[in-house]
Design an enzyme around this catalytic site. Sequence first.
Site, PDB file in Angstrom:
ATOM      1  N   ASP A   1      43.848  54.283  40.748  1.00 26.64           N
ATOM      2  CA  ASP A   1      44.041  53.938  42.169  1.00 26.64           C
ATOM      3  C   ASP A   1      45.155  52.926  42.388  1.00 26.64           C
ATOM      4  O   ASP A   1      45.119  52.133  43.332  1.00 26.64           O
ATOM      5  CB  ASP A   1      42.726  53.402  42.775  1.00 26.64           C
ATOM      6  CG  ASP A   1      41.602  54.389  42.638  1.00 26.64           C
ATOM      7  OD1 ASP A   1      41.870  55.592  42.737  1.00 26.64           O
ATOM      8  OD2 ASP A   1      40.450  53.963  42.408  1.00 26.64           O
TER       9      ASP A   1
ATOM     10  N   LYS B   1      49.447  55.845  42.722  1.00 28.04           N
ATOM     11  CA  LYS B   1      50.257  56.882  42.057  1.00 28.04           C
ATOM     12  C   LYS B   1      50.668  57.979  43.041  1.00 28.04           C
ATOM     13  O   LYS B   1      51.784  58.495  42.983  1.00 28.04           O
ATOM     14  CB  LYS B   1      49.474  57.495  40.886  1.00 28.04           C
ATOM     15  CG  LYS B   1      49.127  56.483  39.803  1.00 28.04           C
ATOM     16  CD  LYS B   1      48.264  57.096  38.713  1.00 28.04           C
ATOM     17  CE  LYS B   1      46.877  57.492  39.178  1.00 28.04           C
ATOM     18  NZ  LYS B   1      46.019  56.373  39.595  1.00 28.04           N
TER      19      LYS B   1
ATOM     20  N   GLY C   1      41.823  60.837  43.098  1.00 25.78           N
ATOM     21  CA  GLY C   1      41.983  60.880  44.549  1.00 25.78           C
ATOM     22  C   GLY C   1      43.286  60.176  44.848  1.00 25.78           C
ATOM     23  O   GLY C   1      43.381  58.959  44.710  1.00 25.78           O
ATOM     24  N   HIS C   2      44.315  60.945  45.176  1.00 21.33           N
ATOM     25  CA  HIS C   2      45.648  60.380  45.405  1.00 21.33           C
ATOM     26  C   HIS C   2      45.972  60.454  46.893  1.00 21.33           C
ATOM     27  O   HIS C   2      45.949  61.534  47.481  1.00 21.33           O
ATOM     28  CB  HIS C   2      46.700  61.131  44.582  1.00 21.33           C
ATOM     29  CG  HIS C   2      46.508  60.957  43.100  1.00 21.33           C
ATOM     30  ND1 HIS C   2      47.370  61.452  42.164  1.00 21.33           N
ATOM     31  CD2 HIS C   2      45.549  60.303  42.406  1.00 21.33           C
ATOM     32  CE1 HIS C   2      46.948  61.125  40.951  1.00 21.33           C
ATOM     33  NE2 HIS C   2      45.836  60.421  41.074  1.00 21.33           N
TER      34      HIS C   2
ATOM     35  N   GLN D   1      44.168  58.841  37.034  1.00 21.09           N
ATOM     36  CA  GLN D   1      43.428  57.710  36.436  1.00 21.09           C
ATOM     37  C   GLN D   1      44.412  56.632  35.960  1.00 21.09           C
ATOM     38  O   GLN D   1      45.464  56.500  36.552  1.00 21.09           O
ATOM     39  CB  GLN D   1      42.510  58.186  35.287  1.00 21.09           C
ATOM     40  CG  GLN D   1      41.320  59.008  35.757  1.00 21.09           C
ATOM     41  CD  GLN D   1      41.614  60.456  36.032  1.00 21.09           C
ATOM     42  OE1 GLN D   1      42.161  61.131  35.202  1.00 21.09           O
ATOM     43  NE2 GLN D   1      41.254  60.942  37.198  1.00 21.09           N
TER      44      GLN D   1
HETATM   45  P1  GDP Z   1      46.085  56.646  43.358  1.00 16.80           P
HETATM   46  O1  GDP Z   1      44.787  57.222  42.926  1.00 16.80           O
HETATM   47  O2  GDP Z   1      46.749  55.870  42.271  1.00 16.80           O
HETATM   48  O3  GDP Z   1      47.021  57.656  43.974  1.00 16.80           O
HETATM   49  O4  GDP Z   1      45.731  55.572  44.509  1.00 16.80           O
HETATM   50  P2  GDP Z   1      44.708  55.797  45.746  1.00 16.80           P
HETATM   51  O5  GDP Z   1      45.350  56.710  46.724  1.00 16.80           O
HETATM   52  O6  GDP Z   1      43.355  56.146  45.251  1.00 16.80           O
HETATM   53  O7  GDP Z   1      44.600  54.305  46.300  1.00 16.80           O
HETATM   54  C1  GDP Z   1      45.719  53.602  46.738  1.00 16.80           C
HETATM   55  C2  GDP Z   1      45.531  53.233  48.216  1.00 16.80           C
HETATM   56  O8  GDP Z   1      46.476  52.271  48.577  1.00 16.80           O
HETATM   57  C3  GDP Z   1      45.736  54.378  49.182  1.00 16.80           C
HETATM   58  O9  GDP Z   1      44.886  54.202  50.278  1.00 16.80           O
HETATM   59  C4  GDP Z   1      47.199  54.237  49.593  1.00 16.80           C
HETATM   60  O10 GDP Z   1      47.485  54.799  50.866  1.00 16.80           O
HETATM   61  C5  GDP Z   1      47.327  52.760  49.624  1.00 16.80           C
HETATM   62  N1  GDP Z   1      48.647  52.202  49.311  1.00 16.80           N
HETATM   63  C6  GDP Z   1      49.558  52.634  48.401  1.00 16.80           C
HETATM   64  N2  GDP Z   1      50.590  51.759  48.314  1.00 16.80           N
HETATM   65  C7  GDP Z   1      50.322  50.758  49.195  1.00 16.80           C
HETATM   66  C8  GDP Z   1      50.965  49.528  49.529  1.00 16.80           C
HETATM   67  O11 GDP Z   1      52.009  49.181  49.002  1.00 16.80           O
HETATM   68  N3  GDP Z   1      50.346  48.728  50.455  1.00 16.80           N
HETATM   69  C9  GDP Z   1      49.184  49.084  51.056  1.00 16.80           C
HETATM   70  N4  GDP Z   1      48.659  48.254  51.940  1.00 16.80           N
HETATM   71  N5  GDP Z   1      48.535  50.227  50.759  1.00 16.80           N
HETATM   72  C10 GDP Z   1      49.085  51.034  49.832  1.00 16.80           C
HETATM   73  P1  IMO Z   2      42.855  58.191  40.326  1.00 16.35           P
HETATM   74  O1  IMO Z   2      43.705  59.311  39.767  1.00 16.35           O
HETATM   75  C1  IMO Z   2      39.736  55.238  39.613  1.00 16.35           C
HETATM   76  C2  IMO Z   2      36.571  56.332  36.782  1.00 16.35           C
HETATM   77  C3  IMO Z   2      35.176  56.526  37.327  1.00 16.35           C
HETATM   78  C4  IMO Z   2      34.367  56.086  36.119  1.00 16.35           C
HETATM   79  C5  IMO Z   2      35.177  56.619  34.940  1.00 16.35           C
HETATM   80  C6  IMO Z   2      34.693  57.949  34.392  1.00 16.35           C
HETATM   81  O2  IMO Z   2      42.554  58.339  41.765  1.00 16.35           O
HETATM   82  O3  IMO Z   2      43.427  56.870  39.951  1.00 16.35           O
HETATM   83  P2  IMO Z   2      34.862  60.461  35.263  1.00 16.35           P
HETATM   84  O4  IMO Z   2      34.347  61.107  36.507  1.00 16.35           O
HETATM   85  O5  IMO Z   2      36.342  60.566  35.111  1.00 16.35           O
HETATM   86  O6  IMO Z   2      34.146  60.897  34.025  1.00 16.35           O
HETATM   87  O7  IMO Z   2      34.507  58.882  35.437  1.00 16.35           O
HETATM   88  O8  IMO Z   2      36.497  56.762  35.426  1.00 16.35           O
HETATM   89  N1  IMO Z   2      37.613  57.149  37.434  1.00 16.35           N
HETATM   90  C7  IMO Z   2      38.529  56.654  38.285  1.00 16.35           C
HETATM   91  N2  IMO Z   2      38.682  55.413  38.791  1.00 16.35           N
HETATM   92  N3  IMO Z   2      40.624  56.207  39.921  1.00 16.35           N
HETATM   93  C8  IMO Z   2      40.509  57.451  39.400  1.00 16.35           C
HETATM   94  O9  IMO Z   2      41.442  58.405  39.584  1.00 16.35           O
HETATM   95  C9  IMO Z   2      39.406  57.735  38.569  1.00 16.35           C
HETATM   96  N4  IMO Z   2      38.966  58.821  37.918  1.00 16.35           N
HETATM   97  C10 IMO Z   2      37.900  58.449  37.219  1.00 16.35           C
HETATM   98  O10 IMO Z   2      34.948  55.705  38.446  1.00 16.35           O
HETATM   99  O11 IMO Z   2      34.353  54.687  36.024  1.00 16.35           O
HETATM  100 MG    MG Z   3      42.775  57.246  43.496  1.00 18.07          MG
END
Ligand code: GDP
Ligand code: IMO
Ligand code: MG
Length: 426
Positions: A13, A16, A40-41, A222
């Site tokens: 998270d 990415k 979840g991106h 991840q």
């Molecule tokens: P990922 O799994 O690495 O793609 O990240 P996620 O989407 O799960 O979580 C990142 C969150 O931060 C999302 O809600 C993005 O919209 C948000 N986000 C990304 N870059 C920034 C930033 O520079 N500032 C803020 N405030 N939010 C951001």
């Molecule tokens: P993105 O791509 C954050 C965590 C789960 C758990 C562990 C194992 O959005 O960054 P799993 O279902 O993969 O066997 O769970 O990994 N986990 C993540 N945490 N971002 C993710 O993906 C994750 N995918 C798995 O919360 O601790």
């Molecule tokens: Mg994510």
Amino acid sequence: MPVVVLVGTQWGDEGKGKITDVLAARADVVARYQGGNNAGHTVVVGDTEYKLHLVPSGILYEDKVCVIGNGVVIDPQVLCQEIQYLRDGGINTSNLHISDKAHLIMPYHRALDQLEEESRSQRIGTTGRGIGPAYVDKYQRVGIRVNDLRSRESLAEALDKVLPDKNRILQKIYNHPGFEKDEILDEYLGYAEQIVPLMTDTSLLIDEARQKGQNILCEGAQGTLLDIDHGTYPFVTSSNPTAGGAAAGLGMGPNRIDQVVGVVKAYCTRVGEGPFPTELMDETGNLIRERGREYGTTTGRPRRCGWFDAVMLRYSVRVNGLTGLALTLLDVLDVLDTVKVCTAYEYKGERLEHFPTDTAVLRECRPIYTELPGWKQDLSGIKSFHELPKKAREYLAFLSEQVGCPIQIVSVGPRRDQTMLVNSVF
Ligand code: GDP
Ligand code: IMO
Ligand code: MG
């Protein structure tokens, strides 16, 4: 013709999806190489927020070739729903290609993930999406692959090799009714109608693109500390999010990779169980959670929040061979009087500079912090690195020096235009 791998450097998270979307503007091919819909991106385009679980974040451009590589585990139900969700939003999905070698998540994988998790004395906090059990079957050599969706016969043959055993385990150990072969066949052949036409040899597709001089962006899911080998085992996922995973997960030689960009938050978060030395259990942690909207994209769980951990990042630089950092969510820290960075750990009175390989040791590590002044200014509208307040630039310089890696990109908001390219990647 660079091949760039984008990896999460912390516990996932890191943003990415956003950084992939920004870099995809100059890429020709965007490819996912591991994980599944545990990811979840989030990508924000204009006023619309997209949440992608399987489809690469390049899909929001009309003309990018998007690849789901052999290293990914695919829940076909989720993939079909995601394709539909994108089409409903007017997004072109005709450029999506799926490896024939990718493994499928089956209904028994989802059931086992949840049942195994409930029966563990020490929970991992998985996403419950069947990821671990699907990878177990891959390595057990009883997995079902995208290629098996070609016909009812091929899918039936693959199921015959595994379903009786899965049902025995489900019924005898977990008191679960198990699954009917014909029901799975009917359901999965429905998905096959959508998926088989997208199936191809994606290793060849990527190599041909590379030879034509095209830019290839590999989107990790991840993060490094969730890596099955290099993460905080057993509180990890079941794949290799680290850069090496890109070569195996796409069928691409490691010597083809030109750059490895690590996406890193200006602080640190974790979802699920496991050690987290810089975790904040106080008001500052809550403030970061609320300002950063730190709730899981996939499961909605509140994310644990804490300070930037440079010990962990040095480790990420090493195991991924990072050539640059994309630092995200800097704006979240705007209101703080001071910001802390963990520069070493204290373990039983000893100072540790290197991230310990033993998770039990990590659990006992106490962070040693350097405290820096906050910048107390809204960064969300800043467009160039030089416009950043001096104290924010000093924070970034300190992080870069501590970690031993240059910062290439700085992000101050979820939108595309809230991104500063310090050095261009492509
Ligand atoms: P990922 O799994 O690495 O793609 O990240 P996620 O989407 O799960 O979580 C990142 C969150 O931060 C999302 O809600 C993005 O919209 C948000 N986000 C990304 N870059 C920034 C930033 O520079 N500032 C803020 N405030 N939010 C951001
Ligand atoms: P993105 O791509 C954050 C965590 C789960 C758990 C562990 C194992 O959005 O960054 P799993 O279902 O993969 O066997 O769970 O990994 N986990 C993540 N945490 N971002 C993710 O993906 C994750 N995918 C798995 O919360 O601790
Ligand atoms: Mg994510």
